[in-house]
Design a protein around this motif. Structure first.
Motif, PDB file in Angstrom:
ATOM      1  N   HIS A 193       4.699   1.627   7.054  1.00  0.00           N
ATOM      2  CA  HIS A 193       6.084   1.731   6.581  1.00  0.00           C
ATOM      3  C   HIS A 193       6.671   0.341   6.323  1.00  0.00           C
ATOM      4  O   HIS A 193       7.349   0.124   5.312  1.00  0.00           O
ATOM      5  CB  HIS A 193       6.945   2.475   7.599  1.00  0.00           C
ATOM      6  CG  HIS A 193       8.379   2.540   7.203  1.00  0.00           C
ATOM      7  ND1 HIS A 193       8.854   3.441   6.275  1.00  0.00           N
ATOM      8  CD2 HIS A 193       9.442   1.783   7.579  1.00  0.00           C
ATOM      9  CE1 HIS A 193      10.153   3.238   6.108  1.00  0.00           C
ATOM     10  NE2 HIS A 193      10.529   2.237   6.883  1.00  0.00           N
ATOM     11  N   ALA A 194       6.418  -0.604   7.218  1.00  0.00           N
ATOM     12  CA  ALA A 194       6.960  -1.955   7.062  1.00  0.00           C
ATOM     13  C   ALA A 194       6.410  -2.627   5.804  1.00  0.00           C
ATOM     14  O   ALA A 194       7.165  -3.266   5.057  1.00  0.00           O
ATOM     15  CB  ALA A 194       6.632  -2.796   8.296  1.00  0.00           C
ATOM     16  N   LYS A 195       5.109  -2.482   5.546  1.00  0.00           N
ATOM     17  CA  LYS A 195       4.520  -3.069   4.338  1.00  0.00           C
ATOM     18  C   LYS A 195       5.146  -2.476   3.085  1.00  0.00           C
ATOM     19  O   LYS A 195       5.459  -3.198   2.132  1.00  0.00           O
ATOM     20  CB  LYS A 195       2.999  -2.851   4.326  1.00  0.00           C
ATOM     21  CG  LYS A 195       2.259  -3.739   5.300  1.00  0.00           C
ATOM     22  CD  LYS A 195       0.786  -3.403   5.361  1.00  0.00           C
ATOM     23  CE  LYS A 195       0.078  -3.807   4.108  1.00  0.00           C
ATOM     24  NZ  LYS A 195      -1.375  -3.624   4.203  1.00  0.00           N
ATOM     25  N   LYS A 196       5.353  -1.168   3.100  1.00  0.00           N
ATOM     26  CA  LYS A 196       5.953  -0.510   1.937  1.00  0.00           C
ATOM     27  C   LYS A 196       7.395  -0.971   1.744  1.00  0.00           C
ATOM     28  O   LYS A 196       7.805  -1.304   0.630  1.00  0.00           O
ATOM     29  CB  LYS A 196       5.902   1.002   2.117  1.00  0.00           C
ATOM     30  CG  LYS A 196       6.443   1.773   0.945  1.00  0.00           C
ATOM     31  CD  LYS A 196       6.298   3.270   1.154  1.00  0.00           C
ATOM     32  CE  LYS A 196       6.879   4.022  -0.029  1.00  0.00           C
ATOM     33  NZ  LYS A 196       6.797   5.469   0.157  1.00  0.00           N
ATOM     34  N   ALA A 197       8.178  -1.008   2.812  1.00  0.00           N
ATOM     35  CA  ALA A 197       9.588  -1.406   2.716  1.00  0.00           C
ATOM     36  C   ALA A 197       9.729  -2.856   2.262  1.00  0.00           C
ATOM     37  O   ALA A 197      10.522  -3.165   1.371  1.00  0.00           O
ATOM     38  CB  ALA A 197      10.279  -1.203   4.063  1.00  0.00           C
ATOM     39  N   VAL A 198       8.950  -3.749   2.849  1.00  0.00           N
ATOM     40  CA  VAL A 198       9.023  -5.166   2.479  1.00  0.00           C
ATOM     41  C   VAL A 198       8.527  -5.359   1.049  1.00  0.00           C
ATOM     42  O   VAL A 198       9.119  -6.138   0.281  1.00  0.00           O
ATOM     43  CB  VAL A 198       8.239  -6.046   3.486  1.00  0.00           C
ATOM     44  CG1 VAL A 198       8.119  -7.479   3.007  1.00  0.00           C
ATOM     45  CG2 VAL A 198       8.919  -5.996   4.854  1.00  0.00           C
ATOM     46  N   GLY A 199       7.492  -4.646   0.661  1.00  0.00           N
ATOM     47  CA  GLY A 199       7.012  -4.721  -0.722  1.00  0.00           C
ATOM     48  C   GLY A 199       8.076  -4.277  -1.716  1.00  0.00           C
ATOM     49  O   GLY A 199       8.260  -4.914  -2.764  1.00  0.00           O
ATOM     50  N   ASN A 200       8.788  -3.200  -1.380  1.00  0.00           N
ATOM     51  CA  ASN A 200       9.874  -2.739  -2.252  1.00  0.00           C
ATOM     52  C   ASN A 200      10.973  -3.784  -2.358  1.00  0.00           C
ATOM     53  O   ASN A 200      11.511  -4.028  -3.442  1.00  0.00           O
ATOM     54  CB  ASN A 200      10.459  -1.420  -1.729  1.00  0.00           C
ATOM     55  CG  ASN A 200       9.526  -0.255  -1.936  1.00  0.00           C
ATOM     56  OD1 ASN A 200       8.636  -0.289  -2.780  1.00  0.00           O
ATOM     57  ND2 ASN A 200       9.715   0.789  -1.144  1.00  0.00           N
ATOM     58  N   MET A 201      11.319  -4.394  -1.241  1.00  0.00           N
ATOM     59  CA  MET A 201      12.357  -5.433  -1.258  1.00  0.00           C
ATOM     60  C   MET A 201      11.905  -6.632  -2.090  1.00  0.00           C
ATOM     61  O   MET A 201      12.693  -7.196  -2.854  1.00  0.00           O
ATOM     62  CB  MET A 201      12.683  -5.881   0.163  1.00  0.00           C
ATOM     63  CG  MET A 201      13.400  -4.851   0.975  1.00  0.00           C
ATOM     64  SD  MET A 201      13.696  -5.476   2.637  1.00  0.00           S
ATOM     65  CE  MET A 201      13.797  -3.957   3.564  1.00  0.00           C
ATOM     66  N   GLN A 202      10.644  -7.003  -1.965  1.00  0.00           N
ATOM     67  CA  GLN A 202      10.121  -8.129  -2.738  1.00  0.00           C
ATOM     68  C   GLN A 202      10.169  -7.829  -4.232  1.00  0.00           C
ATOM     69  O   GLN A 202      10.562  -8.683  -5.036  1.00  0.00           O
ATOM     70  CB  GLN A 202       8.693  -8.445  -2.319  1.00  0.00           C
ATOM     71  CG  GLN A 202       8.122  -9.630  -3.065  1.00  0.00           C
ATOM     72  CD  GLN A 202       6.636  -9.791  -2.842  1.00  0.00           C
ATOM     73  OE1 GLN A 202       5.921  -8.805  -2.680  1.00  0.00           O
ATOM     74  NE2 GLN A 202       6.192 -11.020  -2.833  1.00  0.00           N
ATOM     75  N   ARG A 203       9.802  -6.623  -4.623  1.00  0.00           N
ATOM     76  CA  ARG A 203       9.842  -6.251  -6.032  1.00  0.00           C
ATOM     77  C   ARG A 203      11.262  -6.309  -6.572  1.00  0.00           C
ATOM     78  O   ARG A 203      11.497  -6.766  -7.693  1.00  0.00           O
ATOM     79  CB  ARG A 203       9.242  -4.862  -6.252  1.00  0.00           C
ATOM     80  CG  ARG A 203       7.725  -4.875  -6.283  1.00  0.00           C
ATOM     81  CD  ARG A 203       7.147  -3.545  -6.696  1.00  0.00           C
ATOM     82  NE  ARG A 203       7.290  -2.513  -5.688  1.00  0.00           N
ATOM     83  CZ  ARG A 203       6.570  -2.438  -4.577  1.00  0.00           C
ATOM     84  NH1 ARG A 203       5.663  -3.352  -4.324  1.00  0.00           N
ATOM     85  NH2 ARG A 203       6.750  -1.455  -3.727  1.00  0.00           N
TER      86      ARG A 203
END
Length: 81
Positions: free
Chosen positions: A65-75
């Motif tokens: 979940h953290a990887k997905k959330a941080v990836g979304n924020m980075q995008r």
């Protein structure tokens, strides 16, 4: 000319959304997620492992979940003008 209340609310909501994208903040229905400045600094500097670690510590999220959330924020940060 005076701005209608609806127009003002719409403009303010757009400003808040813009600030959220700039800061990499993702709010939820319960009132939001507040991450420390170190998280946002790591995200802006491309230090994703550090950002994910901070996100997990602050939220208790799983690694997935953290990887997905941080990836979304980075995008969202990389799409900004």
């Amino acid at each position: 000319m005076d701005e209608s209340l609806e127009d003002r609310v719409e403009r303010l909501e757009q400003q808040v959304a813009s600030l959220q994208r700039y800061l990499g903040i993702q709010l939820d229905d319960s009132g939001g997620l507040r991450l420390p400045p170190e998280f946002h600094e790591a995200l802006r500097n491309g230090k994703l492992v550090k950002a994910i670690a901070i996100y997990r510590k602050e939220t208790g999220a799983s690694l997935v979940h953290a990887k997905k959330a941080v990836g979304n924020m980075q995008r969202r940060l990389s799409v900004e003008p």
